[in-house]
Design an enzyme around this catalytic site. Structure first.
Site, mmCIF file in Angstrom:
data_model
loop_
_atom_site.group_PDB
_atom_site.id
_atom_site.type_symbol
_atom_site.label_atom_id
_atom_site.label_comp_id
_atom_site.label_asym_id
_atom_site.label_seq_id
_atom_site.Cartn_x
_atom_site.Cartn_y
_atom_site.Cartn_z
ATOM 1 N N PHE A 17 0.831 -1.218 0.000
ATOM 2 C CA PHE A 17 0.000 0.000 0.000
ATOM 3 C C PHE A 17 0.856 1.255 0.000
ATOM 4 O O PHE A 17 0.465 2.285 0.543
ATOM 5 C CB PHE A 17 -0.961 0.007 1.190
ATOM 6 C CG PHE A 17 -1.709 -1.277 1.359
ATOM 7 C CD1 PHE A 17 -2.604 -1.702 0.392
ATOM 8 C CD2 PHE A 17 -1.515 -2.076 2.472
ATOM 9 C CE1 PHE A 17 -3.287 -2.905 0.528
ATOM 10 C CE2 PHE A 17 -2.188 -3.274 2.615
ATOM 11 C CZ PHE A 17 -3.080 -3.691 1.634
ATOM 12 N N LEU B 145 -7.635 -7.873 -17.021
ATOM 13 C CA LEU B 145 -6.718 -8.989 -17.259
ATOM 14 C C LEU B 145 -7.170 -10.249 -16.532
ATOM 15 O O LEU B 145 -6.897 -11.360 -16.978
ATOM 16 C CB LEU B 145 -5.302 -8.604 -16.814
ATOM 17 C CG LEU B 145 -4.750 -7.341 -17.503
ATOM 18 C CD1 LEU B 145 -3.429 -6.927 -16.873
ATOM 19 C CD2 LEU B 145 -4.577 -7.575 -19.002
ATOM 20 N N ASN B 146 -7.835 -10.054 -15.400
ATOM 21 C CA ASN B 146 -8.351 -11.181 -14.633
ATOM 22 C C ASN B 146 -9.543 -10.644 -13.844
ATOM 23 O O ASN B 146 -9.381 -9.811 -12.953
ATOM 24 C CB ASN B 146 -7.259 -11.735 -13.687
ATOM 25 C CG ASN B 146 -7.755 -12.870 -12.810
ATOM 26 O OD1 ASN B 146 -8.893 -12.875 -12.332
ATOM 27 N ND2 ASN B 146 -6.897 -13.846 -12.576
ATOM 28 N N GLY C 179 -5.484 -0.797 -9.111
ATOM 29 C CA GLY C 179 -5.318 -0.999 -7.668
ATOM 30 C C GLY C 179 -5.822 0.127 -6.797
ATOM 31 O O GLY C 179 -6.298 -0.114 -5.699
ATOM 32 N N GLU C 180 -5.725 1.351 -7.267
ATOM 33 C CA GLU C 180 -6.029 2.474 -6.392
ATOM 34 C C GLU C 180 -7.367 3.137 -6.697
ATOM 35 O O GLU C 180 -7.964 3.774 -5.827
ATOM 36 C CB GLU C 180 -4.902 3.502 -6.489
ATOM 37 C CG GLU C 180 -3.586 2.912 -6.013
ATOM 38 C CD GLU C 180 -2.377 3.768 -6.356
ATOM 39 O OE1 GLU C 180 -1.559 3.992 -5.463
ATOM 40 O OE2 GLU C 180 -2.244 4.208 -7.504
#
Lengths: 327, 729
Positions: free
Chosen positions: B244, B616-617, B690-691
């Site tokens: 993080f 992507l997944n 992610g963010e």
């Protein structure tokens, strides 16, 4: 953590002998003590392990009450069928505290003896009169959001952090204690101390005394509520908590046993609060009067000023809920 | 052989959609998941190293000054104690993300309470910890260190400043204008795995097992700190228990372990305690943010102002980039943006998940709610009316832009009723119920990355890079990308990460990992495909591979004739970065309940709709979004670093008192992944994920609190005391 001797106490008498000495602490679940030892807040030279002494049963008493073994775990106590049916306020209070993992390990006796979570108490590089008498109180002009508004002193504004004892106080339970001078029973309401000039003294246990049990009186009727106010919904100490056993007869309060957590150095029980309700018809004005009595001497320290209105409102919520449940 | 690809033009060929294996984007479970949940995946401190001594950091108990003496004798006679290290190369702060040079060194100078000043080494961890507490240290205290960001003259971050048109005039003339100030508290990364390192020397060669996010920068930082050549340093971080941002740069324990191991002549492990991680690594700066919004009758913005005050220690280049997405999210021709940093002596401020937008967006998006009410239109509609055609400051086109789709799809999935809104309309018992929404935005970043892909003679593949997987799913998506390109079941692709012996990746940070390293793997695989295509007399773009075979039935093993085929892919973002503004966008919707008596707020449900390019997944992408929304809940309701007003020390330095959300605080969360291909964002058309999931979510909760109970709050987190203070009678 400083090096220490570990001794498994083979008997209550020996546990008493060991803990009568300077610098020896009893260990049961250890959920609070070991953390404090790692931080060097507690630095006992010896630990006396009392886990194998027995005193782990939960059994009926002759007068219809219930004896909770001091070494029964919090989980065993909270899920015990009689605790759930006859003393739900206790079950709820225990389940409102800590986490499942901690409750599985923590014992009833240890829970009563848990220490404050004041930030300045748990940091040995900060002043704290409780940890190091005479060093000063870091919290009074520091970060004090969680701190006490009742019964404080200029030496200490820490709170007693537990939930279980708040319910026990409302229930009028007694603590059974054994020591080298014999056995004694002390009401939970008198077990913990206010800080005064001796904030390091948190309860009435003398050296060499071991809690063996907690006795609940015969169950009473009414609604039982444990209300815990906190920022996140689990694994947080109470900003304010209320344990209440309320009964109404003919639309008037016939029982009002109330105790409060998060407000003071001990579970707060002020008999005048319940008394002012007895024989009265529930109303907002009455709840306000009860709050006025409770908070008559309340004093905030800036960051925790909000606890005063929050306590008033939480008491309102609890009494309103109890009134509705009874109706 | 290395194949270099620098992206100067968008690639909208959708090559990956044309592949035949059909594994990319699928919700494949994490490759390393089983190892992690069964405890067999070793984290930094868990590598078995023989004869390892244990080091514990000693930290300062003053705010500012100098260490005048350290009384070694006070601990050297204690059982097991081997050494006290106060080498001037010890680091006193963690390196900022992508610093690429040693962080602040010289432990004799103290700049904040809790700063590392020495290391005690002993045979056992317990002995070292005890000795560290016993070490007698004398200081010369320098009084008067400023601790409160409000008490010093701040420094303007001039590259953030925008003056466009005349905002004051626009505010005065506009049909509707608001001028509101928000505050946010400091935040901690609070990763589960504490910062830890084991250092081992073999002659002049150093190997360190550490918990780090960006080995490609960390190796330079460590070599610089120790005055070594990078070639003599090896860093290993195969599994990282959360970062993080707190593990972007090397922190104090890495250098301390290396110096200690050298001095005592045996391996040394240093694990920071939970309290030390909180007090010494990185905090997100607290912020004060003024928002000025001016709109016409229809709610179209004509003026946009966002000014922020953040803080950091003297000597730190990082300033929480609060305005990052404010520069382009909404239009408004009259603009004023300004970022100021106050130099104070709290611990180092640095990157914590979604630096900038994590706190900037909750302020902006709550202000937008205030404006929507003032204009008298639905807050979703207000956003839709203010999506700019092009970047309103740079004039650049957007690489792609899915905000409108996210708002619409999110509103529909959530069940948002369009229309004017009023607070205090729904009550269930003691609880006020309300809903709120907010936009999400997070700048898209990519970085240079290298990966080696080897198609083995046996028909399996190997992917190697020093890229890390910090719990996000890097292992898995790289197996999927390589599997898709080479026509292999991802189970036949071995991915090796987190070792500086492998080609340099981009590191995990700024949400750039997947798009950057994924593109390097893509480039390498494309080169391998070209080789294979030549072998069968076709061209790469016509080569169809599936389950290890060509359409004519030839197997990869036959084509390879017993030889491995390896290519290193080298991806570099090119001029395209100057041609487009690239960002992930999204929308949050929240339903909360607020207790009338106690002011407690609980989130009932929350939904996020996000557009971040190619998925992507679907499983790991969704998990990232859920994690981000969970952070939003913490930011909105509970998370706050509390600093002592007298010495600046962080008081709530453990997970009991720094309140991240617990399970019970995180209800039914729903995620809508909005289909998008962004050919300018990266060769694989993916953007950062992610963010984004936490960039604005807290405002959806804040706006729902207002809608529920009528408490319009301007200070995060919105704890019961604040809610009660703001609740109408």
């Amino acid at each position: 953590m400083r090096p220490f001797q570990y001794t498994r106490a083979p008997s209550l008498a020996e546990a008493s002998n060991l803990t009568a000495g300077e610098n020896t602490l009893a260990i049961a679940g250890g959920t609070n003590l070991l953390d404090l030892m790692k931080l060097q807040v507690e630095t006992p030279g010896q630990l006396a392990d009392i886990n194998r002494l027995g005193y782990a049963d939960i059994e009926d008493t002759d007068d219809g009450g219930l004896r909770l073994g001091a070494l029964a775990t919090n989980t065993e106590t909270a899920v015990h069928p009689r605790v759930r049916s006859d003393y739900p306020v206790l079950s709820r209070a225990i389940l409102a505290g800590a986490t499942q993992q901690l409750r599985n390990k923590a014992t009833n006796g240890g829970n009563l003896c848990q220490r404050t979570r004041c930030f300045y108490f748990t940091n040995i590089d900060q002043p704290c009169n409780k940890r190091e008498p005479g060093s000063g109180c870091g919290a009074i002009d520091g970060i004090a959001k969680l701190h006490a508004i009742l019964g404080t002193s200029d030496q200490c504004i820490a709170t007693y952090p537990g939930d279980m004892a708040v319910a026990l106080s409302a229930l009028g339970a007694t603590v059974e204690i054994s020591g080298d001078k014999g056995e004694r029973s002390v009401p939970v309401r008198d077990f913990h101390c206010l800080p005064g000039d001796t904030p390091w003294i948190e309860n009435i246990l003398e050296r060499g005394e071991i809690i063996t049990g907690i006795v609940l009186p015969a169950p009473v009727g009414g609604t039982q509520i444990y209300r815990k106010v906190r920022e996140r919904s689990s694994y947080a100490f109470a900003l304010v908590s209320v344990a209440a056993i309320i009964e109404l007869t003919d639309g008037k309060f016939s029982r009002a046993d109330l105790a409060f957590g998060g407000l003071a150095h001990k579970p707060w029980h002020d008999p005048r609060v319940g008394e002012c309700l007895l024989g009265q018809v529930p109303s907002d004005a009455l709840f306000d009067k009860a709050a006025d009595i409770l908070l008559e001497d309340a004093r905030g320290f800036g960051e925790n000023d909000f606890k005063i209105p929050l306590t008033r409102r939480t008491l309102h919520a609890v009494l309103s809920q109890a009134t509705e449940d009874a109706a | 052989m290395t194949v270099h690809f620098k992206q100067d033009e968008p690639d909208n060929s959708n090559r990956l959609d044309g592949m035949k294996q059909g594994v990319l984007g699928k919700p494949m479970p994490r490759i390393e998941g089983l190892a992690k949940v069964t405890g067999t995946a070793p984290y930094a401190a868990e590598y078995p190293v023989e004869n390892c001594a244990e080091g514990v950091l000693v930290t300062a108990t003053i705010t500012r000054g100098e260490v005048t003496s350290i009384d070694r004798k006070s601990v050297l006679s204690m059982p097991g104690v081997i050494a006290v290290i106060d080498d001037e190369k010890l680091c006193t702060r963690a390196a900022q993300g992508t610093a690429n040079e040693a962080p602040m060194q010289g432990p004799a100078q103290v700049c904040y309470w809790g700063q590392p000043i020495a290391l005690v080494v002993a045979k056992t961890f317990e002995q070292a910890r005890d000795a560290a507490k016993h070490l007698n240290v004398e200081y010369r205290v320098e009084e008067g260190a400023p601790l409160d960001p409000g008490e010093v003259e701040p420094e303007e971050q001039e590259d953030e400043t925008v003056h466009q048109g005349d905002l004051a005039h626009a505010m005065a003339e506009a049909a509707h204008s608001i001028d509101v100030t928000y505050t946010t508290k400091g935040h901690a990364s609070a990763a589960m795995e504490p910062h830890a390192a084991i250092a081992e020397w073999d002659g002049h060669k150093l190997t360190v097992h550490a918990s780090l996010q960006m080995l490609n920068y960390n190796i330079t930082e460590l070599a610089d700190a120790l005055d070594m050549e990078e070639d003599d340093v090896r860093l290993i971080s195969r599994y990282v228990g959360g970062g993080f941002g707190s593990k972007l740069g090397i922190s104090e324990e890495v250098v301390a372990a290396a110096l200690a191991a050298k001095q005592v002549g045996r391996p040394v492990r240093v694990v920071q305690s939970r309290q030390q991680v909180f007090q010494t690594v990185m905090r997100r700066s607290e912020t004060t943010q003024r928002l000025r919004l001016a709109a016409d009758d229809n709610g179209k913005l004509v003026g946009f102002g966002h000014e922020a005050l953040v803080s950091n220690l003297p000597g730190e280049s990082f300033a929480e980039p609060v305005l990052q997405s404010s520069h382009f999210l909404y239009g408004g021709e009259n603009r004023e943006l300004m970022l100021n940093v106050a130099r104070i002596h709290r611990m180092t401020a640095g990157s914590v998940r979604a630096p900038g937008e994590a706190v900037g967006m909750p302020a902006l998006e709550s202000a937008m709610d205030v404006l929507a009410e003032k204009v008298g239109i639905d807050p979703v509609e207000l956003r839709l009316r203010n999506i700019p055609e092009d970047d309103p400051e740079e004039g650049l086109p957007f690489s792609s832009h899915k905000l409108a789709e996210c708002l619409k799809q999110g509103a529909q999935a959530f069940g948002w009723e369009n229309g004017p809104r009023k607070p205090r309309q729904r009550r269930e018992g003691e609880w006020w119920i309300g809903i709120g929404m907010a936009s999400a935005a997070r700048v898209h970043n990519v970085s240079e990355a290298k990966a080696r892909v080897t198609l083995k003679a046996d028909g399996t593949a190997l992917v190697e890079t020093d890229m890390t997987d910090i719990g996000t799913g890097t292992y898995t998506i790289l197996a999927q990308i390589a599997g898709e390109m080479l026509g292999l079941d991802p189970k036949r692709v071995l991915v090796e990460l987190g070792d500086t012996r492998h080609p340099r990746g981009p590191g995990s940070g700024g949400s750039w990992g997947a798009a950057s390293i994924g593109s390097a793997v893509y480039v390498a695989c494309k080169a391998i495909r070209e080789e294979l295509a030549t072998k069968i007399g076709t061209s790469e773009d016509k080569l169809e591979l599936n389950e290890g075979r060509t359409p004519t039935g030839e197997s990869l093993t036959d084509l390879l004739e017993g030889k491995d085929l390896a290519r290193e892919g080298h991806y570099e973002p090119g001029d395209i970065e100057d041609d487009y503004t690239a960002s992930g966008f999204g929308a949050f919707f929240a339903e909360v309940r607020v207790n009338h008596y106690t002011g407690e707020t609980r989130v009932d449900r929350m939904l996020g709709a996000f557009g971040f390019g190619r998925v992507l997944n679907a499983k790991t992408a969704r998990s990232q979004c859920i994690g981000g929304i969970t952070w939003s809940i913490g930011l909105a309701l509970t998370e706050a670093l509390e600093f002592d007003p007298r010495d600046g020390h962080l008081v709530n330095c453990d997970l009991a008192e720094y309140h991240v959300p617990v399970h019970r605080d995180v209800p039914d969360l729903d995620v809508v992944l909005v289909e998008e291909r962004d050919g300018a964002a990266s060769p694989i058309q993916a953007k950062g994920i992610g963010e984004l999931g936490m960039c604005g979510g807290a405002a959806a909760i804040a706006n729902a609190i207002y809608n529920a109970c009528g408490a319009r709050l301007y200070d995060y987190p919105m704890t019961p005391d604040r809610v009660l203070a703001g609740m109408p009678d």
